[in-house]
Every structure is written in structure tokens, then in C-alpha cells.
Design an enzyme around this catalytic site. Structure first.
Site, PDB file in Angstrom:
ATOM      1  N   HIS A 152      -8.431   1.047  -5.009  1.00 45.15           N
ATOM      2  CA  HIS A 152      -9.616   2.269  -5.272  1.00 45.15           C
ATOM      3  C   HIS A 152     -10.776   1.369  -5.769  1.00 45.15           C
ATOM      4  O   HIS A 152     -11.757   2.196  -6.326  1.00 45.15           O
ATOM      5  CB  HIS A 152      -9.405   3.210  -6.195  1.00 45.15           C
ATOM      6  CG  HIS A 152      -8.398   4.084  -5.425  1.00 45.15           C
ATOM      7  ND1 HIS A 152      -8.788   5.619  -4.748  1.00 45.15           N
ATOM      8  CD2 HIS A 152      -6.918   4.382  -5.496  1.00 45.15           C
ATOM      9  CE1 HIS A 152      -7.437   5.922  -4.254  1.00 45.15           C
ATOM     10  NE2 HIS A 152      -6.559   5.313  -4.832  1.00 45.15           N
TER      11      HIS A 152
ATOM     12  N   ASP B  61     -12.421  -0.548  -3.412  1.00 38.59           N
ATOM     13  CA  ASP B  61     -13.381  -1.016  -2.207  1.00 38.59           C
ATOM     14  C   ASP B  61     -14.271  -0.098  -1.675  1.00 38.59           C
ATOM     15  O   ASP B  61     -15.601  -0.687  -1.483  1.00 38.59           O
ATOM     16  CB  ASP B  61     -12.362  -1.161  -0.896  1.00 38.59           C
ATOM     17  CG  ASP B  61     -11.772   0.163  -0.577  1.00 38.59           C
ATOM     18  OD1 ASP B  61     -11.818   1.085  -1.294  1.00 38.59           O
ATOM     19  OD2 ASP B  61     -10.936  -0.048   0.561  1.00 38.59           O
TER      20      ASP B  61
ATOM     21  N   GLY C 258       2.605   7.119   6.255  1.00 35.09           N
ATOM     22  CA  GLY C 258       2.754   7.681   5.126  1.00 35.09           C
ATOM     23  C   GLY C 258       2.987   6.928   3.949  1.00 35.09           C
ATOM     24  O   GLY C 258       3.340   7.610   2.713  1.00 35.09           O
ATOM     25  N   ALA C 259       3.372   5.682   4.149  1.00 29.58           N
ATOM     26  CA  ALA C 259       3.930   4.785   3.272  1.00 29.58           C
ATOM     27  C   ALA C 259       2.864   4.007   2.175  1.00 29.58           C
ATOM     28  O   ALA C 259       3.324   3.154   1.328  1.00 29.58           O
ATOM     29  CB  ALA C 259       4.940   3.920   3.686  1.00 29.58           C
ATOM     30  N   GLY C 260       1.619   4.139   2.677  1.00 35.45           N
ATOM     31  CA  GLY C 260       0.700   3.579   1.894  1.00 35.45           C
ATOM     32  C   GLY C 260       0.613   1.822   2.549  1.00 35.45           C
ATOM     33  O   GLY C 260      -0.041   1.203   1.802  1.00 35.45           O
ATOM     34  N   LEU C 261       1.003   1.808   3.611  1.00 35.69           N
ATOM     35  CA  LEU C 261       0.963   0.305   4.298  1.00 35.69           C
ATOM     36  C   LEU C 261      -0.306   0.377   5.448  1.00 35.69           C
ATOM     37  O   LEU C 261      -0.162  -0.473   6.155  1.00 35.69           O
ATOM     38  CB  LEU C 261       2.418   0.027   4.853  1.00 35.69           C
ATOM     39  CG  LEU C 261       3.299  -0.046   3.773  1.00 35.69           C
ATOM     40  CD1 LEU C 261       4.857  -0.335   4.395  1.00 35.69           C
ATOM     41  CD2 LEU C 261       3.068  -0.742   2.522  1.00 35.69           C
ATOM     42  N   SER C 262      -1.007   1.578   5.303  1.00 38.71           N
ATOM     43  CA  SER C 262      -2.209   1.362   6.257  1.00 38.71           C
ATOM     44  C   SER C 262      -1.753   1.568   7.718  1.00 38.71           C
ATOM     45  O   SER C 262      -2.098   0.706   8.750  1.00 38.71           O
ATOM     46  CB  SER C 262      -3.061   0.207   6.331  1.00 38.71           C
ATOM     47  OG  SER C 262      -3.677   0.428   5.026  1.00 38.71           O
TER      48      SER C 262
ATOM     49  N   ASP D 272      -8.493  -1.552   4.595  1.00 39.42           N
ATOM     50  CA  ASP D 272      -7.277  -1.445   5.077  1.00 39.42           C
ATOM     51  C   ASP D 272      -7.554  -2.086   6.546  1.00 39.42           C
ATOM     52  O   ASP D 272      -6.755  -2.910   7.156  1.00 39.42           O
ATOM     53  CB  ASP D 272      -6.816  -0.109   5.312  1.00 39.42           C
ATOM     54  CG  ASP D 272      -6.107   0.484   4.173  1.00 39.42           C
ATOM     55  OD1 ASP D 272      -6.398  -0.218   3.127  1.00 39.42           O
ATOM     56  OD2 ASP D 272      -6.251   1.888   4.196  1.00 39.42           O
TER      57      ASP D 272
HETATM   58  C1  GLA Z   1      -6.441   3.649   1.277  1.00 38.39           C
HETATM   59  C2  GLA Z   1      -8.069   3.375   1.737  1.00 38.39           C
HETATM   60  C3  GLA Z   1      -8.644   2.225   1.279  1.00 38.39           C
HETATM   61  C4  GLA Z   1      -8.323   2.138  -0.288  1.00 38.39           C
HETATM   62  C5  GLA Z   1      -7.150   2.498  -0.795  1.00 38.39           C
HETATM   63  C6  GLA Z   1      -6.937   2.318  -2.440  1.00 38.39           C
HETATM   64  O1  GLA Z   1      -5.597   2.840   1.549  1.00 38.39           O
HETATM   65  O2  GLA Z   1      -7.759   3.450   3.216  1.00 38.39           O
HETATM   66  O3  GLA Z   1      -9.803   1.855   1.765  1.00 38.39           O
HETATM   67  O4  GLA Z   1      -9.323   2.773  -0.893  1.00 38.39           O
HETATM   68  O5  GLA Z   1      -6.446   3.717  -0.369  1.00 38.39           O
HETATM   69  O6  GLA Z   1      -7.206   1.157  -2.848  1.00 38.39           O
END
Ligand code: GLA
Length: 383
Positions: free
Chosen positions: A33, A35, A120-124, A170
């Protein structure tokens, strides 16, 4: 993956795909958080990726197939707009729209998409699709965009077609990633440096809570606004401050804390996290991996208690490994409210650790645990 996708394309469209593009998901070692606050991040692209087989058409039709979901979607270029409930076409259409906005003459295309980045796993997983699309169209339309331009277009796709006002991390990691390196990225100047990440006997273990981060997009945008509010209050007194990147804890004490303690906590986390990233990156360069690991736990505490983007499952997962000798560092990763924790783990202890975590997690949280060992691979390319 490539051969299967190619065969599928030929069967469906009766021609060879012109190209197949691979665009990876990402991990982030530390700097969460930060970026969109103009700070720094330390991500890397991984061995899980989105793959797109694509060929231009002679008309203005876009025909898409998401192979894993067995869903199709069609639209014509003049009708291009974000679509309602169905989510995956938006990542592609949002990318297409960026070409339109730059007045780059577009053509219709057929594309088949498949991905092994868990959703939805936070891996973009979404950034991977956006970047694959921009990269593919740049190639096919011979647009000669720079990689950074492509990163920014993919980020805009997420803003405009998915409604998440994400930072640049990401998409940057997906496009710019380099095997066995993390990227120290300055999100204000977009200057970056590759830092070797080849840790003898230590692996990146991702533990997926399987909580889908449905809250994430709305709360994410709220966090962004909270940070902007803190900056606005500081700016009233110190007009030269434009983002939390430039703020100090003393400024927060003076100008934010007296106004709102919640906004103080949010912005204080960001200020501390930017500092932690610099120190953690130095630890990595010096080879003091234990010191970096300790900071990852601190990041988790901050994300959970100050920034308010964790959930009980993520906290449980980090607490389970906190005092385990095989775990160098662990924290929630990405936007939050679900998804994976990232763990730096001694390789020879992974099996035992996964067994322990799986048993405890599934019993307590009544959710399945899945896990991946991520290796760091190159960013977006034609394969
Ligand atoms: C998501 C957003 C990123 C970043 C993260 C938190 O992945 O897409 O731009 O802000 O959350 O670090």
C-alpha cells in the site's frame, strides 16, 4: 500450456494464432500500500501467468474465450465500454480502450485466454491479463510502445474498467520482472533497480486463505482516499508535501493525529512502511535475510492493526508460523481482505510446515488451504 492453447485456437478459429503472450502474476516482498502513495515497492514476477493466444481480424469484432471458465464474450470496437457483472472481459476491454484513447487505429481480434494465476489470491491475476492484452496488441498493431507506457496503460485499464484505483506495482512487476530478481521500484519517478533474490535454501511459499477478497476494491479505494486526506491536512501547513512519500511521523503528530486518529493510523502505517522497505531492501543486499524476515512480520502487524486491510484468516495464518524456526518472515500480501500470505521458508522444512498449517487452518477456519512455491521468472513476453 503453449501447445494446448495453440491447438485450442486452431480448432476454434481455423488459423494459427499470430502470437501467444505470457504475462505473469507477482509477489511483493515488502512495501505494501505504498505504491499509490508515491513510495517504493519490492515486487517480482512469478512462474504463474496469464497466457493469451491472439490474431487480428479484418473487421472490428472482438471475440474472447476464457478457456478456464469456458465463457465467451463478444463486442465490437465502437461499442467498447466496461461491462456489468462479468468481470474477466473488463480487463481485456480496458486494455483495448487505452489504445483507442491514444488514437491508435484498432482492429478486431480473436483471443483465447488461460491463466494459472489463482484468482482473488492477491497475486495480481487481473494485472497479468491487462498486461498480456496491452503487450499483444502493441505487437500486432506495431505500435512501438515502450514497456513503461504499456505498464501505465494496463494500470489505467484497471482504474477505468475494473474501478480499482490501484497503484502501479502489479502491472510494473508483470511487465518488467526479471528471473531471480526483485524490483526496487520508486513509484513516483518509476526509476527501478533489480536486486538479486536467489536465497540459498530458502523458498517463497504462498499460503492461500481461499478467502476471496470481495471487499478489497471498495475498501482499497477508501484507503486511498484516507491517505489523500492525511496529505491534504499536512499540505495546509506544509504546501510542499504532495504525498505520504514526503511525510514524516512528526508531521502526522502535528497535523493529522489531532484531527482524526483513524486517518493518523492509516497514514502512519504508510510512512513507516516506506522506511521499512528501504531498510528491508538493505538487509537483502547485505544478505541479512533474518532481519528482512522480521520486518515482514512487522509489515503484517501494521497492515492488520493500523491499515485495517487484513482479515481473521490472514492473521491466523501469520500467527501460526510466527514462532516457527523454519519461517524467516511472513505477512499478508497485496490489497488484502483475503488471498495469500507470503512466507520465506527454509526449503527442507516446507512439507512439514504445510502439513501443520493445513491441519490447523482447515480445522479452525473451516476453509481449504492451498499453497504454491513461487519462483521468480521473467516478465511479459511472447512465447
Ligand atoms: C493491489 C494493487 C497495488 C498495490 C497493492 C497493495 O495489489 O493493485 O497497486 O496497491 O494492492 O500494496
Amino acid at each position: 500450456m503453449k501447445e494446448k492453447l495453440r491447438a485450442e485456437f486452431i480448432e476454434r478459429h481455423k488459423i494459427e494464432p499470430e502470437i501467444i503472450v505470457r504475462s505473469p502474476g507477482r509477489v511483493n516482498i515488502i512495501g505494501e500500500h505504498t505504491d499509490y502513495n508515491n513510495g517504493f515497492v519490492l515486487p517480482a514476477s512469478i512462474d504463474k501467468a496469464a497466457y493469451m493466444a491472439i490474431s487480428l481480424r479484418d473487421d472490428d469484432q472482438i471475440h474472447l474465450l476464457a478457456k478456464d471458465l469456458n465463457e465467451t464474450f463478444s463486442i465490437s470496437i465502437p461499442e467498447l465500454k466496461p461491462i456489468g457483472d462479468v468481470s474477466w472481459p473488463n480487463y481485456i476491454l480496458g486494455a483495448v480502450a487505452q489504445f483507442q484513447k491514444k488514437n491508435i487505429p484498432l482492429k478486431g481480434f480473436n483471443a483465447i485466454l488461460t491463466s494459472d494465476v489463482p484468482i482473488g489470491a492477491g497475486l495480481s491475476s487481473s494485472a497479468a491479463v491487462e498486461c498480456a492484452t496491452v503487450f499483444a496488441l502493441n505487437e500486432l498493431l506495431q505500435t512501438n510502445l515502450s514497456k513503461i507506457e504499456m505498464v501505465l496503460m494496463a494500470q489505467k485499464a484497471e482504474h477505468e474498467y475494473a474501478g480499482v484505483f490501484c497503484g502501479v506495482m502489479d502491472q510494473f512487476a508483470s511487465v518488467m520482472g526479471k528471473r531471480d530478481h526483485v524490483i526496487k521500484l520508486d513509484c513516483r519517478s518509476l526509476e527501478y533497480e533489480y536486486v538479486p533474490f536467489n536465497l540459498d535454501g530458502i523458498k517463497i511459499l504462498l499460503l492461500n486463505t481461499n478467502v476471496k477478497h470481495s471487499l478489497a476494491s471498495s475498501e482499497y479505494n477508501t484507503r486511498r482516499l484516507e491517505c489523500e486526506q492525511a496529505v491534504a491536512w499536512i499540505k495546509e501547513q506544509q504546501p510542499e508535501i504532495n504525498s505520504l512519500r514526503d511525510a514524516t511521523e512528526e508531521m502526522l503528530d502535528k497535523y493529522v493525529l489531532p484531527k482524526d486518529s483513524l486517518i493518523d493510523q492509516r497514514s502512519r502505517f504508510v510512512v513507516q512502511e516506506i522506511d521499512r522497505l528501504h531498510k528491508g531492501c538493505n538487509d537483502l543486499v547485505k544478505g541479512d535475510i533474518n532481519a528482512l524476515g522480521k520486518k515482514m512480520f512487522e509489515t503484517h502487524n501494521g497492515l492488520s492493526k493500523m491499515y485495517g486491510v487484513s482479515c481473521k484468516e490472514l492473521d491466523f495464518m501469520v500467527d501460526l508460523v510466527r514462532n516457527n524456526d523454519a519461517v524467516i518472515g511472513a505477512r499478508m500480501m497485496g490489497g488484502g481482505f483475503g488471498g495469500c500470505t507470503i512466507n520465506l521458508v527454509k526449503e527442507d522444512a516446507i512439507d512439514e510446515l504445510v502439513d501443520m498449517v493445513k491441519t490447523a487452518y482447515e480445522k479452525e477456519m473451516e476453509l481449504p488451504l492451498t499453497y504454491y512455491i513461487a519462483s521468480i521468472e521473467n516478465g511479459t513476453s511472447i512465447i
